[in-house]
Design an enzyme around this catalytic site. Structure first.
Site, PDB file in Angstrom:
ATOM      1  N   ILE A  81       0.834  -1.214   0.000  1.00  0.00           N
ATOM      2  CA  ILE A  81       0.000   0.000   0.000  1.00  0.00           C
ATOM      3  C   ILE A  81       0.863   1.256   0.000  1.00  0.00           C
ATOM      4  CG2 ILE A  81      -0.345   0.222   2.518  1.00  0.00           C
ATOM      5  CD1 ILE A  81      -2.908   0.821  -0.328  1.00  0.00           C
ATOM      6  N   SER A 114      12.086   0.605   6.996  1.00  0.00           N
ATOM      7  CA  SER A 114      11.579  -0.681   6.534  1.00  0.00           C
ATOM      8  C   SER A 114      12.706  -1.694   6.637  1.00  0.00           C
ATOM      9  CB  SER A 114      11.102  -0.532   5.082  1.00  0.00           C
ATOM     10  OG  SER A 114       9.984  -1.328   4.810  1.00  0.00           O
ATOM     11  N   LYS A 121      -5.383   1.963   7.645  1.00  0.00           N
ATOM     12  CA  LYS A 121      -6.504   1.226   8.208  1.00  0.00           C
ATOM     13  C   LYS A 121      -6.155  -0.272   8.275  1.00  0.00           C
ATOM     14  CE  LYS A 121      -7.902  -1.560   5.660  1.00  0.00           C
ATOM     15  NZ  LYS A 121      -8.111  -2.509   4.553  1.00  0.00           N
TER      16      LYS A 121
END
Ligand code: NAP
Length: 307
Positions: free
Chosen positions: A13, A35, A89
């Site tokens: 995403i 990351s 989300k």
């Protein structure tokens, strides 16, 4: 002055939506990425959030794009470092985590944004306005997609706290709780859980508005071919269909609006505004309905599923 942001969890995403949206929007710049297995281009890279916070003292905000199971500790760490926080989300793996983050953000005077991207789909605002002057009589939600297409190589989504089919299903619930003005309660649920997984591949929910209109909902991850993301509403004065995840609006059989997906740029404009006001926008209504489904849902074991 532009917000200096760092992003955590450079995965699907983040690459598909966050990086292009940040590049497109005024008022926010990506300065760093944290990351473990990926590197952002043209920014400073760190192996984890702690290293990014230590290396970027001028960073204003942190965008959390990892799976929900690890988001709470990262959000706490960022808020305690005085950073504004953008949560992908679902905003957490549990309701209590998100409530704790809201209190922590308030105490520290920073923005907490629990983003619900489907609420920014092109036709949702118009659907909400149309429904405001009508009485809902019945709602039917069909959210059917192919998990192998949308979530390849994502073991976390099948684990506890990964939400299973509620990962897309919560998008439907975020639209539902946006367009229906009344409180919504969950009456019953059936959760189809493959014997080799921890999270459901299918779910059927019976919900109702406070005034008693039924809301029948099916989430299914086994749909191949055309995908279905529909919310149909019958009211005392006409019928509404939100399709394509909220990007197409049909009223009484006539298409009123069909627009391309601009959800993430719209969310980033909202985030820039929230940070300017040090405001909190963290609605837990969609997450509570998911939690209720897991609380009272009947578990129906289904065949093993290999993804
Ligand atoms: P993803 O690609 O599987 O994960 C994002 C990144 O998070 C990974 O690349 C990985 O980066 C890091 N990560 C994965 N597992 C981790 C773990 N156990 N601990 C710490 N970091 C971990 O997932 P995604 O599809 O981007 O989804 C991430 C979030 O965005 C989810 O909450 C999802 O619901 C939401 N979302 C996804 C989509 C979509 O279409 N995929 C759409 C809207 C919202 P490193 O290994 O490099 O650290």
């Amino acid at each position: 002055m532009s917000i200096k942001a760092g992003l955590v969890g450079l995965g699907k995403i983040a690459r598909d939506q966050h990086l292009p949206a940040i590049a497109k929007i005024d008022g926010i710049d990506l300065v760093a990425v944290a990351s473990r297995n990926a590197q952002g281009e043209g920014v400073n890279n760190y192996p984890d959030l702690g290293a990014m916070l230590a290396g970027e003292p001028d960073m204003d905000a942190v965008i959390l794009c990892q799976p929900p199971q690890v988001r709470y500790q990262a959000a706490r760490q960022a808020i305690l470092a005085g950073k504004h926080v953008f949560l992908e989300k679902p905003p957490g793996a549990t309701v209590s985590e998100v409530d704790a983050l809201i209190a922590l953000a308030r105490a520290n005077g920073v923005t907490l944004y629990a983003s619900w991207h489907s609420r920014y789909a092109a036709a949702v605002a118009q659907a909400k306005e149309w429904m405001a002057s009508r009485t809902v009589e019945r709602i039917s939600i069909q959210w059917r997609e192919d998990v192998r297409h949308w979530h390849p190589g994502q073991p976390w989504i099948w684990e506890a706290g990964g939400f299973g089919v509620f990962d897309p299903g919560i998008n439907a619930l975020s639209i539902l709780t946006e367009i229906v003005a009344e409180p919504i309660t969950l009456l019953s649920a059936e959760l189809e859980v493959p014997s080799n997984k921890q999270a459901p591949i299918g779910a059927t929910l019976a919900m109702a508005t406070a005034s008693g209109a039924p809301i029948d909902t099916v989430f299914d991850w086994r749909q191949t071919g055309p995908q279905t993301w529909d919310i149909a509403v019958e009211t005392s004065n006409g019928k509404l269909l939100l399709s394509e995840g909220g990007n197409t609006l049909t009223l009484d059989g006539e298409v009123q609006l069909k627009a391309p997906d601009e959800e993430y740029p719209t969310m980033y404009r909202r985030f820039v505004g929230l940070v300017a006001d040090k405001a909190i926008d963290a609605d837990t209504a969609p997450l509570r309905l998911v939690a209720d489904a897991f609380l009272c849902g009947r578990h129906c074991p289904t065949a093993d599923f290999e993804d």
